[in-house]
Design a protein around this motif. Structure first.
Motif, short mmCIF file in Angstrom:
data_model
loop_
_atom_site.label_atom_id
_atom_site.label_comp_id
_atom_site.label_asym_id
_atom_site.label_seq_id
_atom_site.Cartn_x
_atom_site.Cartn_y
_atom_site.Cartn_z
N LYS A 52 -60.05 51.35 146.46
CA LYS A 52 -59.78 51.01 147.86
C LYS A 52 -59.11 52.18 148.59
CE LYS A 52 -61.42 46.84 148.16
NZ LYS A 52 -62.56 46.53 149.05
N CYS A 53 -58.36 52.99 147.85
CA CYS A 53 -57.72 54.14 148.50
C CYS A 53 -58.76 55.13 149.02
CB CYS A 53 -56.72 54.82 147.57
SG CYS A 53 -57.37 55.30 145.95
N GLU A 55 -61.72 54.16 150.07
CA GLU A 55 -62.35 53.49 151.22
C GLU A 55 -61.44 53.52 152.45
OE1 GLU A 55 -63.71 49.51 150.39
OE2 GLU A 55 -64.38 50.08 148.39
N ASN A 56 -60.18 53.18 152.24
CA ASN A 56 -59.24 53.04 153.37
C ASN A 56 -58.72 54.38 153.88
OD1 ASN A 56 -59.56 50.26 153.12
ND2 ASN A 56 -57.72 50.03 151.84
N LYS A 57 -58.49 55.32 152.99
CA LYS A 57 -57.98 56.65 153.35
C LYS A 57 -56.78 56.57 154.30
CE LYS A 57 -62.34 59.07 152.56
NZ LYS A 57 -61.93 59.58 151.26
N ASP A 58 -55.82 55.73 153.94
CA ASP A 58 -54.62 55.55 154.76
C ASP A 58 -53.34 55.97 154.03
OD1 ASP A 58 -54.52 53.53 152.88
OD2 ASP A 58 -54.31 51.90 154.32
N ILE A 62 -53.62 49.84 147.76
CA ILE A 62 -53.81 48.46 148.23
C ILE A 62 -52.85 47.49 147.55
CG2 ILE A 62 -55.61 47.81 146.58
CD1 ILE A 62 -57.01 46.43 149.02
#
Length: 199
Positions: A52-53, A55-58, A62
């Motif tokens: 998810k990191c 995908e999210n790149k924030d 998660i």
């Protein structure tokens, strides 16, 4: 300049903490802002490989219920990070290993966010196995495109009982020297033109 030390030991006031504080003391004398946080004994979980990191790149994991993201945010701010661990069966503590897995993965997922930062490993050991624990921490630094300074020896101190490491004169001297090297390297990087080279 700001340095964050992460204590991977569950024991308050133990040998890992003593070693980390000695490095921080040396850096504080050079006008660095210093902070120590504890991950040992916090039951931080390992990476679940959910990606998810990526995908999210924030710059977040998660999994958000165990304090990882707060520590990771501090690592992002730091000019230098010092990760410390006791030696458990010739390896790092489980909590520090979980931090290594997740911090390294989230940083890589977000454009190699640790590139060009200074990373130092510090290990407390009763007798043997410290070099493997030391290597385990450095592996995350190296794959994250970080800069790993040397000192007078491998960054380890010998002791089992609380604060026994203070009797390891060579180990404590190495910690003070490590602080001086981190200071020199940090100031050299700060005054150097150009960004860390992309790969």
């Amino acid at each position: 300049m700001y340095v964050l030390a992460v204590n991977g030991s569950p024991r308050d006031g133990g040998n890992t903490e003593v070693l980390l504080r000695e490095v921080l003391s040396s850096l504080a004398e050079c006008d660095w802002q210093t902070e120590i946080v504890k991950v040992g004994g916090t039951a931080i979980r390992g990476c679940t490989a959910c990606y998810k990191c990526f995908e999210n790149k924030d710059n977040r994991c998660i999994v958000s219920n165990d304090g990882f993201n707060e520590i990771y945010a501090k690592l992002l701010q730091a000019d230098a990070m010092i990760l410390g661990s006791p030696t458990y069966f010739a390896a790092v503590s489980a909590d520090l290993k979980a931090l290594l897995e997740r911090a390294g993965f989230v940083a890589i997922a977000n454009g190699n966010a640790f590139s060009g930062k200074i990373g130092s490993a510090v290990v407390a050991v009763r007798r043997g196995g410290a070099t493997h624990a030391f290597d385990s921490i450095n592996h995350m630094f190296q794959i994250s495109r970080m800069i790993v300074p040397g000192s007078t020896y491998w960054n380890m101190g010998i002791g089992r009982e609380k604060e026994e490491v203070k009797d390891d004169a060579e180990g404590m001297k190495n910690m003070r020297h490590l602080g001086k090297v981190i200071n020199w390297l940090g100031r050299s990087i700060k005054n150097s033109p150009g960004d860390y080279p992309a790969g």
